[in-house]
Every structure is written in structure tokens, then in C-alpha cells.
Design an enzyme around this catalytic site. Sequence first.
Site, PDB file in Angstrom:
ATOM      1  N   PHE B 132      13.057  26.993  -0.819  1.00 17.63           N
ATOM      2  CA  PHE B 132      14.224  26.745  -1.651  1.00 17.63           C
ATOM      3  C   PHE B 132      14.083  27.568  -2.932  1.00 17.63           C
ATOM      4  O   PHE B 132      13.002  27.674  -3.502  1.00 17.63           O
ATOM      5  CB  PHE B 132      14.352  25.249  -1.976  1.00 17.63           C
ATOM      6  CG  PHE B 132      15.633  24.912  -2.693  1.00 17.63           C
ATOM      7  CD1 PHE B 132      16.846  24.962  -2.013  1.00 17.63           C
ATOM      8  CD2 PHE B 132      15.640  24.583  -4.034  1.00 17.63           C
ATOM      9  CE1 PHE B 132      18.042  24.681  -2.664  1.00 17.63           C
ATOM     10  CE2 PHE B 132      16.842  24.303  -4.706  1.00 17.63           C
ATOM     11  CZ  PHE B 132      18.040  24.349  -4.012  1.00 17.63           C
ATOM     12  N   ASP B 199       6.211  20.395  -1.408  1.00 18.01           N
ATOM     13  CA  ASP B 199       7.546  19.975  -1.803  1.00 18.01           C
ATOM     14  C   ASP B 199       8.116  19.166  -0.638  1.00 18.01           C
ATOM     15  O   ASP B 199       8.337  19.702   0.454  1.00 18.01           O
ATOM     16  CB  ASP B 199       8.422  21.203  -2.100  1.00 18.01           C
ATOM     17  CG  ASP B 199       9.851  20.828  -2.490  1.00 18.01           C
ATOM     18  OD1 ASP B 199      10.299  19.707  -2.153  1.00 18.01           O
ATOM     19  OD2 ASP B 199      10.524  21.667  -3.114  1.00 18.01           O
ATOM     20  N   TYR B 224      17.360  12.074  -4.270  1.00 20.79           N
ATOM     21  CA  TYR B 224      18.792  11.956  -3.994  1.00 20.79           C
ATOM     22  C   TYR B 224      19.185  12.321  -2.565  1.00 20.79           C
ATOM     23  O   TYR B 224      20.359  12.280  -2.223  1.00 20.79           O
ATOM     24  CB  TYR B 224      19.634  12.732  -5.003  1.00 20.79           C
ATOM     25  CG  TYR B 224      19.207  14.153  -5.308  1.00 20.79           C
ATOM     26  CD1 TYR B 224      19.387  15.159  -4.386  1.00 20.79           C
ATOM     27  CD2 TYR B 224      18.651  14.470  -6.532  1.00 20.79           C
ATOM     28  CE1 TYR B 224      19.020  16.462  -4.680  1.00 20.79           C
ATOM     29  CE2 TYR B 224      18.276  15.767  -6.841  1.00 20.79           C
ATOM     30  CZ  TYR B 224      18.459  16.756  -5.918  1.00 20.79           C
ATOM     31  OH  TYR B 224      18.094  18.038  -6.205  1.00 20.79           O
ATOM     32  N   LYS B 225      18.211  12.704  -1.754  1.00 22.83           N
ATOM     33  CA  LYS B 225      18.528  13.007  -0.358  1.00 22.83           C
ATOM     34  C   LYS B 225      18.270  11.755   0.482  1.00 22.83           C
ATOM     35  O   LYS B 225      19.016  10.790   0.428  1.00 22.83           O
ATOM     36  CB  LYS B 225      17.705  14.201   0.099  1.00 22.83           C
ATOM     37  CG  LYS B 225      17.978  15.477  -0.711  1.00 22.83           C
ATOM     38  CD  LYS B 225      17.085  16.633  -0.237  1.00 22.83           C
ATOM     39  CE  LYS B 225      17.212  17.842  -1.148  1.00 22.83           C
ATOM     40  NZ  LYS B 225      18.512  18.511  -1.087  1.00 22.83           N
ATOM     41  N   ARG B 372      24.970  22.992   8.522  1.00 23.65           N
ATOM     42  CA  ARG B 372      23.785  22.142   8.423  1.00 23.65           C
ATOM     43  C   ARG B 372      24.221  20.690   8.551  1.00 23.65           C
ATOM     44  O   ARG B 372      25.038  20.210   7.772  1.00 23.65           O
ATOM     45  CB  ARG B 372      23.141  22.399   7.056  1.00 23.65           C
ATOM     46  CG  ARG B 372      21.708  22.031   6.943  1.00 23.65           C
ATOM     47  CD  ARG B 372      21.153  22.463   5.596  1.00 23.65           C
ATOM     48  NE  ARG B 372      21.752  21.705   4.500  1.00 23.65           N
ATOM     49  CZ  ARG B 372      21.127  21.448   3.348  1.00 23.65           C
ATOM     50  NH1 ARG B 372      19.911  21.907   3.120  1.00 23.65           N
ATOM     51  NH2 ARG B 372      21.723  20.768   2.402  1.00 23.65           N
TER      52      ARG B 372
END
Lengths: 415, 415
Positions: B132, B199, B224-225, B372
Site C-alpha cells: 500500500f 502491516d 476501520y476495515k 475488489r
Amino acid sequence: MGRMTLGPEDRTAAEALDARDPLAFARGRFSVPEGVVYLDGNSLGALPSGVRAAVLDAVDRQWGQDLIGSWNGNGWWTLPERVGDRIGALVGAAPGQTICGDSTSVQLFQALTAAARLRPDRRVLLTDAANFPTDQYLADAVARLLGLEARRVDPAALEVGPDVAVVALSAVDYRTGELWDVEEITRKAHAAGAVVVWDLCHAAGALPVDLDGLGADAAVGCTYKYLNGGPGAPAWLYLPRRHQQAADLPLTGWTGRADPFGLAGAYEPAEGVARARIGTPPVLSMVAVEAALDVWDGVDLAAVRAKSLALGDLLITMADGLREYGLTVVTPRAGARRGSQVSLRHEKAYELGQALITRGVVGDFRAPDLLRLGLAPLYLRYVDVWDAMHALAGILAANEHEAPRYRRDQTAVVT
Amino acid sequence: MGRMTLGPEDRTAAEALDARDPLAFARGRFSVPEGVVYLDGNSLGALPSGVRAAVLDAVDRQWGQDLIGSWNGNGWWTLPERVGDRIGALVGAAPGQTICGDSTSVQLFQALTAAARLRPDRRVLLTDAANFPTDQYLADAVARLLGLEARRVDPAALEVGPDVAVVALSAVDYRTGELWDVEEITRKAHAAGAVVVWDLCHAAGALPVDLDGLGADAAVGCTYKYLNGGPGAPAWLYLPRRHQQAADLPLTGWTGRADPFGLAGAYEPAEGVARARIGTPPVLSMVAVEAALDVWDGVDLAAVRAKSLALGDLLITMADGLREYGLTVVTPRAGARRGSQVSLRHEKAYELGQALITRGVVGDFRAPDLLRLGLAPLYLRYVDVWDAMHALAGILAANEHEAPRYRRDQTAVVT
């Protein structure tokens, strides 16, 4: 308005001041608890009435219903710039120079690093020996990472040598409430070729600040004191337009990149103040800040300052009447040298603070012997100050604070 | 449960899988909008039902009524450790090693710097060329500040030389959904004397992770995922006990200091993971995360993983039935190499995503050609996957996505 001569016998005079207070309307914009005199708005501002609905909407509708679509559809993406500009308007920053996000510590790290990188040929970073600890710690941390030296100075006796890259000070001393001569210090630093970073935690929303006019090179502040953004609310960073193109910020999160959605593997800062964005913004906290800023609609900061000083005058006058109990005023008496708090020194400051809480008066304590009373003019009345000092007089006269239940424990929150 | 053979004609088979789903109860713990199939929980998790009341209480009572007293009285001060420990329990971290706060970007900066400082005699930091963007940017930023070199590598062909200080990778590729062999990579890095920073943004809450067992040297993640903490919710940092005493973290905010209320002018890190605290914690956002974690009560992560893979199997099987339209599955088919999303490649991926939204199916798009689809097993049903893929089949068969209204705009939120 001049120096008050109210004594403990004069509550009607305080009532009269409230009756003609041009800011009296603003108290209705807050939810202030019944029966509490809140003199800690310099640590955590009171709750603005509009926050509840804004946060509920962000939870229920924006997050719960609109989900990921809210980043564009409900403006989450633009919160840092949007809220930043509204804060900027309260500290003399024209739009496009202020960003909201992260903590004051993180923003200080950004500001100090970027500031030092503007003077790559200089080796010294100056900070105040009495500055809030975070400011000192981060000056040390940045100096270490960049190979500089962080030196402590007294802002009242500031000398800026040719080796100084950055002068980083707080406008208001968090303990004493002393307001430094921001213009003179900025001028002196610039004359020596240094850049200036101001920490406005105890100034923003408490008194007029003109960052653009001052020519500050960067500034930071929190939003949870006089800006009433809520506990631990996101901080802000001011990065003036003239430095934006050159600003080399250390925390290169993806949201501060040019074309952040391009997802390229090498960082290239965004244009403008957007380069100071870091990670994904904390929406719920930032929505609260945004709603909290509504209390400033139609409010003149000059009137805020005038009331702040008048409240302080009243407090100081009444404190002077308590000298016989060993109470002394630490904060400068001259309005031009005062922030929006009054600090009182007493050997039993901690116990006095606890006894005041029992009487519904909330201030705070700073080791070893300061009772710190914050004056937030938007929701504080003259009678509140009168009642608080009347309570303090009663406690001192009756030695209430000597009761065992007020003995000191180990922690007290300080910011 | 094995590979599904469901085709577009078999909704009843999906219904049967839901009927015997041991995690079916968990959907009732969320407020999922009616009529929406939400396949973007890998970007922003759905709203847990308990968040509303927790946030309201934090605003109305804790902030509004109790004000500054809430730092101790309502536990605000201990939120970073308290929430951190609950996150830690979901990633295999024993208590006292995980702290919640700040953004993933800031936590990465902390982790990478502290990790590199554990190997002061080595000069290279390895990161994934497909990592990322923030992970890559911060690897570069830390390398620059510490005088190191950040090198991009392919995790599938990792070689760790004797000059490598830190290996910093994401467990799951955010684009393809590929899950790397976390154990093997950690072993290889350790064998070469390097430290490893993971990560876990796309892993925490999606699959079992055993950070303690793995011997990871540090880890970070967002909340938040799959942890459903809300938009931009605070991130977390794992700092194992064995490194805490030596951990030399760069962001020295006052709340991470030993005796923070002593307000001394020189930094001395707190004992334990508390040294990873930075500034004042963002209470409203962190209270939301804390409440959101209640959805994990009594949930077995092995069951979550089993359902995630079964949902993925169903999705992949149905996607395979759409090959004739130029749709291909990018995510590895082997469960052991898959995170909790399935990425589909199509020349018109963006337009397909838009057309799906019109049909109430929310996934997301990653440039240039990936659709996705995230699979959050706590609130996603087999019929949701079936409905989503049935909708996709209908769109492709009717060329709905070629309609002008689905043409591409410039932004799409990605995290």
C-alpha cells in the site's frame, strides 16, 4: 471595561455585567451542566449544542447507511481542509493554509521538521524551557533525527543567533497564563534569519491571532480547549502559502500525496496545504469539531478578548482580597501579557482545587502549587467567576481544604 | 466446507449455507442498510449496533456533563491501552503489547523507526514494491531520516541479506487479496538477523493471526476495515514485550512519557507499551472502536476464516462462470494464499463497479482494472455473494455497464 473593584459582597455588580455582556447570547450555544462553574475550558472546552446531532448523523446515516459512499457523498474526504479553513479563520489564516487532523504532538513533529528543513544550513532549534512538555520533547526528537541541537530559552529574554534555524514557542504559557509578545518575538527571529513555529493551543479561540499578518512560518494548535472540539479532538497545522511549495514534511501518508488515488509507489507531495494531510482522517472526531465551530458564527474575537480580560480582572481583584490566606496571583496583571486563564499560587493548591469541585467549581491543578482557572468567554458569566471566587473565599476562611478527603492522589489530567 | 459448485441458478443452495452458518447470529450485531449487498467491508466496515449508544454517552454524559473529570472518572485516559488489548486479543497478542491511537501512517512511522533502531549497524529497509502506498512512502521517509536505504522487493521472492535491518510487509496485498506466508517470511528475516514489521490492515479481524507465536517484532493495523471501528478510526501498534524496554520511538508525545503528569522537560519513555502513546487520545473515535469490538464477543476467528474462504469459494466459482465476458479471478484460489477479498480483473472494472452500485451491490475499484469485493464474514451472507454475482452476470449479459452514466470520474476512495 477597566479593572473591576468587585469584592465578595458584590454579586449584583457581576449580574449587572452579565446583563450588558454583548456575548451573553453565546452561552445558549453550549450544554453547560447545571450547578457547575466550569473554569477548565482551557483544558477541555464545554459541549457545543450542535455536536450531538452532527455526530449522530455521521454515525447513523453517513456511516450506517451511506457507508463507503460517504467519502465523496458526505464530504468526508474534504474534512481536513474544510475544518482547517474554519479554524484558520479564527487565527488569522486566509483559506488554503490550515489543515485539521492528528494530534498536536504529530502536528508539532510535522511543523518542526518542515521548519528546520527550510534552514538546512543552521543547526539550532530554540524552544521554551517552560514550554508544554510535548513541545520540548518533540523539539528534542526532531533535533536528534535531523542532527540539530535543541536549546531551551526564556522567551522573555530571547536572543536569536545566526546558527538558529527555528524558534518554536507557545504563545501562552500553559502554567502561568502569560502571553508572550508574539509580534516582537517573530520579528526578532526573522531579523536573525530564523523561522518561527507558534504553538497556539492556549491562544486559538481565546484571543485574536493574526498568523498571516504576523508572518508566522508555521503554527499548530489543538481544538479541544477554547475551540470546544471535544476530548482529544484533532489538532491543526498552519502552513502559510509562501512556504507550501518548499514544505518538506516528514510524515508522508497517502492522503497528502499528489493524486492520492493513483496509488503510485513513490511520494510526491500534493499542491497547497493538502500536502500536510497524513493518514485517513478520523471522521467522527472531525465531524464533532466541525459542528463545534458553529458557535463562532457572528462572534467577534475582539469582544471575546475584551470579555476574557474583564473576567480575568474580576478574578484577580477577588483573588487579591484573599492574600491573607497565602493566595497569590501568578498571571501577569497587564492585559497585554495575559492569555485567557488566571493561575493562583497556594501551598495547598491541589486541596483547594478538590474542595472547589465539591462546591461545583471546576478548575485544575498544576504541580506543585498552581490552581489554574480558565476563562472561556463564550459560555462563562461574570457571576460564574464571582461564585467561584466566593466559594474559594469560603473554603479558605473555613479551612475546608484541610479535610482528609481532599488529600492528594497521583494523577491529574493536564493539557 | 470445500469448493462450491454453485452457479447462477442455485440461490437455494446459498440459502441452505446461510441456514447452517455458525456465524449467522453475528449479522444481528450490525446495522446493515436494507437492500444493499455490502462488499466493501475491507475498506470501511459496517456499523456495529452498539456504537450509537456508546458515542452518544461519550458526547452527552461524559463530555457534556462530566467534562474534564471524565479523563479519570470515565476511563478516557486508559482508552489506548484498553482498546489496544482488545485488538491485541484478535491478532494473537497477549495483554500489554498493543496500543490504539493515531493513524496507520503515524503508527507505521513509529514502528519502522523503532524497528530500524533495533539494528543500528544495518542500512537497509525492505518493503514490498506492491505494498500500500503509505507503507512505501513511510519506508522512504524513515530511511531518509535515519540515513538508510529503502528497497522494494517481491514478497514471493524475498531474499534477506546481512545488511537488512527491517523487513516491512503487508500480510495481505490490498489489491489482489493475496495472503503472504507470514510465518515463512518472518522466519527467513529472523534467520538473517533482521526484524520484521507486519502491516495487518487487511488481516486483523479477517483471519487468525498469532503475533506472539510468530515472533513479530512489531505490527500495525487500522480498525476501520474488518474491525468496524468507523471512518478513519484510530489505528493500532503492536510492540512485543521483549522489545518494549529497548523500543526507541520517534514521536515523543507527553502521554507516552513516564509520569506524564510530572510535566518534566526531558523525555523518558513510560514502562511497557504505554511508551507508544503519543498525544491526547481522540476519545470520540476511540469510544466508537471500543464499542465496535463488542461484535467479537464469543466469535471464533477460525470460524470467521472458514466462512471467509467459503464465501470466497462461492464468489470465485460464480466468477469463473463469467469468463466469457472477459472477467478473470486475480486472487489466488488456494485458501492458504487468500485474504478475505476476491479481486476480479476486467477491462471495464470501473464501469462494472458503478453498475453494481445501481443494483445495490457495493464493492470498490482499484486502478486500472480491478473490481475488489471484500468478504466480511460477520455480516455477510452466502445469499449476498450469490446476489452480487447474479447481479454482475446480469450486467455483463445486458452490457449495462456500457451506459454513459457509468463513465469514469476522477476520484474513488481507496484504503
